[in-house]
Write a protein that holds these residues in place. Sequence first.
Motif, PDB file in Angstrom:
ATOM      1  N   GLU A 151       0.810  -1.222   0.000  1.00 48.94           N
ATOM      2  CA  GLU A 151       0.000   0.000   0.000  1.00 48.94           C
ATOM      3  C   GLU A 151       0.841   1.270   0.000  1.00 48.94           C
ATOM      4  OE1 GLU A 151      -2.850  -0.198   3.143  1.00 48.94           O
ATOM      5  OE2 GLU A 151      -3.358  -2.285   2.717  1.00 48.94           O
ATOM      6  N   GLY A 152       2.138   1.139  -0.216  1.00 45.83           N
ATOM      7  CA  GLY A 152       2.975   2.333  -0.269  1.00 45.83           C
ATOM      8  C   GLY A 152       4.442   2.010  -0.085  1.00 45.83           C
ATOM      9  N   THR A 153       5.281   3.025  -0.311  1.00 46.12           N
ATOM     10  CA  THR A 153       6.730   2.890  -0.176  1.00 46.12           C
ATOM     11  C   THR A 153       7.254   4.016   0.707  1.00 46.12           C
ATOM     12  OG1 THR A 153       6.991   1.850  -2.356  1.00 46.12           O
ATOM     13  CG2 THR A 153       8.931   2.933  -1.404  1.00 46.12           C
ATOM     14  N   THR A 206       5.496   7.401  -0.376  1.00 48.27           N
ATOM     15  CA  THR A 206       4.955   7.450  -1.737  1.00 48.27           C
ATOM     16  C   THR A 206       3.762   6.509  -1.865  1.00 48.27           C
ATOM     17  OG1 THR A 206       7.132   7.966  -2.655  1.00 48.27           O
ATOM     18  CG2 THR A 206       5.469   7.128  -4.180  1.00 48.27           C
ATOM     19  N   ARG A 207       2.644   7.086  -2.365  1.00 47.49           N
ATOM     20  CA  ARG A 207       1.443   6.288  -2.629  1.00 47.49           C
ATOM     21  C   ARG A 207       0.808   6.780  -3.920  1.00 47.49           C
ATOM     22  NH1 ARG A 207       0.155   6.777   3.122  1.00 47.49           N
ATOM     23  NH2 ARG A 207       0.302   4.736   4.142  1.00 47.49           N
ATOM     24  N   GLU A 208       0.503   5.863  -4.813  1.00 49.92           N
ATOM     25  CA  GLU A 208      -0.227   6.158  -6.051  1.00 49.92           C
ATOM     26  C   GLU A 208       0.362   7.362  -6.785  1.00 49.92           C
ATOM     27  OE1 GLU A 208      -4.373   6.495  -5.167  1.00 49.92           O
ATOM     28  OE2 GLU A 208      -4.515   4.472  -4.332  1.00 49.92           O
ATOM     29  N   GLY A 209       1.676   7.374  -6.920  1.00 50.88           N
ATOM     30  CA  GLY A 209       2.343   8.406  -7.705  1.00 50.88           C
ATOM     31  C   GLY A 209       2.613   9.707  -6.987  1.00 50.88           C
ATOM     32  N   THR A 243       4.406  11.628  -3.785  1.00 53.67           N
ATOM     33  CA  THR A 243       5.420  11.504  -2.734  1.00 53.67           C
ATOM     34  C   THR A 243       5.316  12.684  -1.781  1.00 53.67           C
ATOM     35  OG1 THR A 243       6.944  10.297  -4.185  1.00 53.67           O
ATOM     36  CG2 THR A 243       7.903  11.382  -2.252  1.00 53.67           C
TER      37      THR A 243
END
Length: 359
Positions: A266-268, A289-292, A294
Motif C-alpha cells: 500500500e505504499g513505499t 509514496t502512494r499512487e504516484g 510523494t
Amino acid sequence: MSVRVAVVGLGWAGRELWLPLLSEHADFEVVAVVDTRPEAREAFGGVAGLPVYSTVEALSPRSVDLAVVAVPNFLHAEVAAALLGRGVSVFLEKPVCLTSAEADALAAAERRGGAMLLAGSAAPYRADVGALADVLPGLGRIRHVDLAWVRARGVPQAGGWFTQRSKAGGGVLLDLGWHLLDTLASLLGPARFAQVVGVTANDFVNAGSWSAAWRHDRPAAEAAGDVEDTARGFLVREDGVSVSLHASWASHEARDVTRIQVVGGEGTAELRCTFGFSPNRRPSELTLTREGATTPVPVPDEPVGNEYRRQLDRLAAVLADPLNRGRAIGEARTTVGVIEDFYASALSARTPDAVPAYR
C-alpha cells in the motif's frame, strides 16, 4: 543504583566513544579500564581513582556489573567468552562474532557463567530510523527492502587490522553490513534467510586517498588489505521479504549516504541519511509514496551520535531482565550466518577479487 562498568579496549571506540558516553550517563559508573597494550595504558593516563588493568582476569562479578568490550574484531569472541565464563555480563560491539562457531562458543560461555551478553548496534536507535518504523504499519504487507550504506571516502586505517581478513574476519560486509542487517531486523522483526546471493569488490581498500581521514587513524606498518571494500547482494527472508544490500567503504559519490527503502503493498517509505560519525554527511529525509504522490514525513533533528546515548538509556533495563539472556546470541547467529552465506556466494561466483571464505 548505577551499573558498574569496565571498558575493555582503549582504541578509538573505547577511548573516544564509550568512555565519554558512559562517564556522563546517570545509569552507569565507570570503575575500571582494561587494555593489554602498555602503550595504550600509558597514553590513557587514567583518571583519578580509576584502575587500569592489563587483563580481563582482573574483573569479576564482585567488582563490575558489565564490561563494555571494544577490542579488534578477531578478539571479540575470545574476550567476551572469557568474561562471560567468569560471570561478568558483556556489552559487545558489533560484529558480535565472526563465525557461527564463535556464536556457539559465546552461547556456551553465557550459559556456563550465568551472565548476559548484550550486543552493541546503535543504528536502530536513531531518531530517523524510529520515524521510519512509525510509518511502516501504513505500508501494508512488506514485500521488499533496499538497504545501502555507501561512503564517499571511508576505508578504515590503511594497513591496520580492520583491513586484514585474518583479524577482521571480513571487510565492509562485517562492518557496515552488520549495522544494516541489525536495522532491518529492528524494523521488520528477526527472521532467518532462505536465499543469499552476493558479490564483493576491492577497488579502494589499498588506495590511501580513499581512507577515512575523519577517523584520524595513523597508518599501520602491516600488509596490504585483503578484504572487500564493497559488497552487493540480494537476500530473501523466510517470511518472503526480499532484500537488496549494498555496503561500501568508498565510492565515487560526493557524500556518505545511507538509504533504506521499504516497499509495501500500500505504499513505499524511503529514508535517506548518513549513519555513523563521518562529517561528509547529508541531512535526514523521509518520504512516503502512494499512487504516484510523494510526501515528506517530519524527521526529528538530533546530534550526530545521539543514537549511542539512546541505546545506553535502555541498556540498564535490558541488563536487569533475565529473560534477555540468550537473545543477543540468537540474533548474532542469524546475522553471522547470512554473512557466511554471502561470502560463500561471492567466492562461488569466481570473480577475480572475491573475498575468500573465512570459516
